[in-house]
Every structure is written in structure tokens, then in C-alpha cells.
Write a protein that holds these residues in place. Structure first.
Motif, PDB file in Angstrom:
ATOM      1  N   CYS A  33      60.665 -15.439  72.416  1.00  0.00           N
ATOM      2  CA  CYS A  33      59.425 -16.173  72.646  1.00  0.00           C
ATOM      3  C   CYS A  33      58.298 -15.148  72.525  1.00  0.00           C
ATOM      4  O   CYS A  33      58.344 -14.091  73.174  1.00  0.00           O
ATOM      5  CB  CYS A  33      59.468 -16.787  74.045  1.00  0.00           C
ATOM      6  N   ASP A  52      57.268 -20.401  69.798  1.00  0.00           N
ATOM      7  CA  ASP A  52      58.673 -20.271  70.161  1.00  0.00           C
ATOM      8  C   ASP A  52      59.496 -19.867  68.941  1.00  0.00           C
ATOM      9  O   ASP A  52      58.975 -19.809  67.814  1.00  0.00           O
ATOM     10  CB  ASP A  52      59.177 -21.535  70.848  1.00  0.00           C
ATOM     11  N   THR A  57      54.092 -24.189  68.533  1.00  0.00           N
ATOM     12  CA  THR A  57      52.997 -23.425  69.122  1.00  0.00           C
ATOM     13  C   THR A  57      52.304 -24.216  70.226  1.00  0.00           C
ATOM     14  O   THR A  57      52.355 -25.446  70.263  1.00  0.00           O
ATOM     15  CB  THR A  57      51.949 -23.072  68.059  1.00  0.00           C
ATOM     16  N   PRO A 105      62.276 -23.070  78.675  1.00  0.00           N
ATOM     17  CA  PRO A 105      61.515 -23.238  77.435  1.00  0.00           C
ATOM     18  C   PRO A 105      60.542 -22.093  77.203  1.00  0.00           C
ATOM     19  O   PRO A 105      60.164 -21.374  78.137  1.00  0.00           O
ATOM     20  CB  PRO A 105      60.768 -24.549  77.678  1.00  0.00           C
ATOM     21  N   CYS A 106      60.137 -21.961  75.978  1.00  0.00           N
ATOM     22  CA  CYS A 106      59.149 -20.965  75.584  1.00  0.00           C
ATOM     23  C   CYS A 106      57.784 -21.645  75.617  1.00  0.00           C
ATOM     24  O   CYS A 106      57.423 -22.377  74.694  1.00  0.00           O
ATOM     25  CB  CYS A 106      59.468 -20.426  74.188  1.00  0.00           C
ATOM     26  N   THR A 107      57.039 -21.422  76.680  1.00  0.00           N
ATOM     27  CA  THR A 107      55.723 -22.020  76.843  1.00  0.00           C
ATOM     28  C   THR A 107      54.772 -20.978  77.411  1.00  0.00           C
ATOM     29  O   THR A 107      55.196 -19.918  77.881  1.00  0.00           O
ATOM     30  CB  THR A 107      55.759 -23.219  77.810  1.00  0.00           C
TER      31      THR A 107
END
Length: 132
Positions: A33, A52, A57, A105-107
Motif C-alpha cells: 500500500c 492500493d 486510489t 484494506p489499503c486506505t
């Protein structure tokens, strides 16, 4: 210890553009990430944009419509295109990488959490100065 390396900062005037680059080195962009943060003097780093491993995005509200995060997986390089720059964008910009644990998650929120927990790998930062 390997770390990302940013470049592309500089001094511009209001309304102009810059593109930052981050060579991710060992941080394979199809696995990690990746995000851009910025830091004002005396303040915590704040998340600007995240991408991610699959290329999805998201952006902080204060840059939506002006900044674009992207990457070139063949080069493991991250970019931040910044348009319509304002004096309030003046800051040191950092590239960040984290190999998210399974299920997380990738946030921007999880990268912010990673910042607070010391889980992110950081570049050395690049200065962006916008004059009026």
C-alpha cells in the motif's frame, strides 16, 4: 535499511503544478500500500492520497480534484501530480509504504493508523513551497 526516495519538490507560484516521484526500491508497488503524506512545521504528518496494490486510489478532501496519485509498477515508482497549487499546500511531502496485514484494506485511514503505530516505511521527504 531500505527506504523510498522522493524527488520533484521545488518552489512554484499559486496555480502552478508539480509532479513528485517516489522510487519505492524494495517496496513492490503491486504488494505494498503506497501513499503520500505531508507535514507542516510543528504538526503531525497528514495523509494526502493513497493507492492500493490493485491501483484503486483515494484522496483527502483538501486535494480532491487537484492532486492525482499514480504508479508505474514496472518501475516500482509512485507519483503525485499536483495542480492548482496554493500557498496552503506548502509542506514537506513524504512517500509512505506499508505491507498491509491480511484483511486490512489499503486506505488513508489505515495508512494514518500505520503512521501512528510506526508500521509505515518513510522516505526522507521533499519540500514543496508555493508562493502567492
Amino acid at each position: 535499511q531500505a527506504r523510498p526516495v522522493e524527488s520533484g519538490g521545488g518552489a512554484v507560484q499559486t496555480g502552478e503544478s508539480l509532479r513528485l516521484s517516489c522510487t519505492a526500491a524494495k517496496f513492490t508497488t503491486t504488494v505494498y500500500c503506497m501513499a503520500w503524506f505531508r507535514q507542516f512545521p510543528g504538526k503531525e504528518r497528514e495523509g494526502v492520497a493513497v493507492i492500493d496494490p490493485d491501483g484503486t486510489t483515494s484522496y483527502a478532501d483538501f486535494v480532491k480534484g487537484r492532486f492525482t496519485i499514480s504508479k508505474d509498477n514496472s518501475k516500482d515508482t509512485l507519483y503525485l501530480a499536483m495542480d492548482s497549487l496554493k500557498p496552503d499546500d506548502t509542506a514537506v511531502y513524504f512517500c509512505a509504504a506499508q505491507n498491509m496485514p491480511p484483511g486490512r484494506p489499503c486506505t488513508l485511514a489505515t495508512m494514518e493508523y500505520g503512521r501512528s503505530q510506526g508500521h509505515n516505511y518513510w522516505g526522507q521527504g521533499t519540500q514543496v513551497t508555493v508562493s502567492s
